[in-house]
Design an enzyme around this catalytic site. Structure first.
Site, PDB file in Angstrom:
ATOM      1  N   GLY A 193       6.879  17.555  36.482  1.00  0.00           N
ATOM      2  CA  GLY A 193       8.192  17.197  37.013  1.00  0.00           C
ATOM      3  C   GLY A 193       9.189  16.772  35.957  1.00  0.00           C
ATOM      4  N   GLY A 194       9.037  17.275  34.748  1.00  0.00           N
ATOM      5  CA  GLY A 194       9.958  16.923  33.668  1.00  0.00           C
ATOM      6  C   GLY A 194      11.252  17.714  33.723  1.00  0.00           C
ATOM      7  N   GLN A 195      11.885  17.857  32.554  1.00  0.00           N
ATOM      8  CA  GLN A 195      13.179  18.542  32.491  1.00  0.00           C
ATOM      9  C   GLN A 195      13.084  19.997  32.942  1.00  0.00           C
ATOM     10  OE1 GLN A 195      15.783  16.773  32.117  1.00  0.00           O
ATOM     11  NE2 GLN A 195      16.110  15.971  30.053  1.00  0.00           N
ATOM     12  N   ARG A 241       5.029  18.619  21.140  1.00  0.00           N
ATOM     13  CA  ARG A 241       4.568  18.166  19.820  1.00  0.00           C
ATOM     14  C   ARG A 241       5.558  17.145  19.276  1.00  0.00           C
ATOM     15  NH1 ARG A 241       2.350  22.117  14.983  1.00  0.00           N
ATOM     16  NH2 ARG A 241       1.768  20.499  13.492  1.00  0.00           N
ATOM     17  N   ARG A 244      -1.464  20.029  14.944  1.00  0.00           N
ATOM     18  CA  ARG A 244      -1.635  21.108  15.913  1.00  0.00           C
ATOM     19  C   ARG A 244      -2.849  20.845  16.795  1.00  0.00           C
ATOM     20  NH1 ARG A 244      -4.258  26.628  14.029  1.00  0.00           N
ATOM     21  NH2 ARG A 244      -5.938  25.109  13.910  1.00  0.00           N
ATOM     22  N   THR A 255       3.683  25.782  29.287  1.00  0.00           N
ATOM     23  CA  THR A 255       3.197  24.733  28.388  1.00  0.00           C
ATOM     24  C   THR A 255       2.868  25.281  26.996  1.00  0.00           C
ATOM     25  OG1 THR A 255       2.252  23.563  30.287  1.00  0.00           O
ATOM     26  CG2 THR A 255       1.431  22.942  28.102  1.00  0.00           C
ATOM     27  N   ARG A 261      17.232  34.722  23.623  1.00  0.00           N
ATOM     28  CA  ARG A 261      17.862  34.142  22.431  1.00  0.00           C
ATOM     29  C   ARG A 261      18.318  35.244  21.477  1.00  0.00           C
ATOM     30  NH1 ARG A 261      13.236  29.403  21.940  1.00  0.00           N
ATOM     31  NH2 ARG A 261      14.365  27.824  23.168  1.00  0.00           N
ATOM     32  N   HIS A 301       4.352  33.153  20.713  1.00  0.00           N
ATOM     33  CA  HIS A 301       5.559  32.342  20.872  1.00  0.00           C
ATOM     34  C   HIS A 301       5.577  31.296  19.761  1.00  0.00           C
ATOM     35  CE1 HIS A 301       8.897  30.446  22.802  1.00  0.00           C
ATOM     36  NE2 HIS A 301       8.241  29.342  23.107  1.00  0.00           N
TER      37      HIS A 301
END
Length: 333
Positions: free
Chosen positions: A11-13, A83, A89, A120, A152, A176
């Protein structure tokens, strides 16, 4: 006809933006899942109250239990941590791998028929792990990366040429991250390939190389500007585009982190390639011809993804075995 159900894990941004976009497009009813009590319920209520203003009739709810996602047609996963400075990592992999285990098991139990989009990071390794832990068919689990990276790339090209982004087509192969492979040869403006535009004097190879590097650094550029967060509008829009292609059987050709097993000379891996998304999930892998340089870059990217996957296997050896195939729920009559 029953309304479609979209479950958003996290439920984040990005999760909140996904819910808003799903509502605006009226793709189906939305449930936001998060482990933080009150957070998904509060966001869902806020977004539900946006409906009368924006004119959408989407039912929105929040949940802290995986039962809330029961019967979802689409699940979009953003849960996990970004991160942070000083985090290795392997630290990031270790934390988010545990999250993918919980999420995968929840999906297998309550939404085994769903089309699953993973957002994610580190993306390519996490979508692989999510598939392993859930046991869902490979064609029903994909990662969102290429749509965002290509978007992009298209924006930067449109700005360079002074044209509408609608007339620019471009896509990115590979993982990615720093090793992604933007392909100028397969990118066009109104059907004119980028190498031809260089010959026509619209730009130079040097400028094109800078645009390609900026595309690779796209996420880091935003993190550097925000300082306390990362991109969420464009990632959410990209995830919704993939979900919409599935729900509406659009047969869209989109670059996604998909499972390939023999295509491009790669076996048993999740990596960014163009695919056709329709009602069957990933219905086809589009295998384009790569020249020597492109193939070398692509395999370099594949090896970087393999390194992440191997690290996941060391952190949790059980992920290599994977879960038993998820039992499909009985279809609604």
């Amino acid at each position: 006809m029953a309304r479609k159900k979209i479950a958003l894990i996290g439920g984040g941004q990005i999760g909140g933006t996904l819910a808003l976009l799903a509502g605006l497009k009226e793709l189906g009813d939305v449930v936001i899942f998060d482990i933080a009590e009150g957070l998904p319920q509060g966001k869902a209520l806020d977004l539900a109250q946006t409906g009368p203003v924006e004119g959408y009739n989407t039912a929105l709810s929040g949940a802290n239990d995986y039962k809330g996602i029961k019967g979802a047609d689409v699940v979009i996963v953003t849960a996990g941590v970004p991160r942070k400075p000083g985090m290795s990592r392997d630290d990031l992999l270790g934390i988010n791998l545990k999250v993918m285990k919980q999420v995968g098991e929840g999906i297998a139990k309550y939404a085994p028929n769903a089309f699953v989009v993973c957002i994610t990071n580190p993306l390519d390794a996490m979508v692989w792990a999510l598939r392993q832990f859930s046991g869902l068919p490979h064609n029903k689990v994909v990662g969102m990366a290429g749509v965002l990276d290509s978007g992009r790339f298209r924006l930067f090209l449109a700005e360079e040429f002074g044209v509408s982004v609608e007339d620019v087509t471009a896509f990115v192969l590979g993982g990615h991250g720093d090793t992604m492979v933007p392909l100028p040869r397969y990118s066009t403006v109104a059907g004119i390939p980028l190498p031809d535009l260089v010959k026509m004097g619209w730009t130079t190879k040097e400028k094109l190389d800078k645009i390609i590097q900026r595309t690779r650094d796209g996420g880091a550029e935003i993190v550097g500007l925000l300082k306390t967060g990362s991109a969420f509008y464009a990632p959410a829009a990209s995830g919704i585009q993939m979900a919409e292609a599935y729900l509406k059987d659009q047969k869209r050709v989109l670059p996604c982190a998909a499972y390939i097993n023999g295509q491009y000379g790669v076996k048993d891996m999740y990596v960014g390639v163009p695919v056709v998304i329709g009602a069957g999930g990933v219905e086809r892998i589009v295998e384009i011809d790569l020249n020597g340089s492109e193939k070398k870059q692509f395999m370099n990217s594949v090896n970087a993804v393999k390194g992440l996957v191997d690290a996941c296997k060391k952190i949790d050896p059980a992920v290599a075995k994977g879960a038993a195939p998820a039992k499909k729920a009985a279809k609604k009559k």
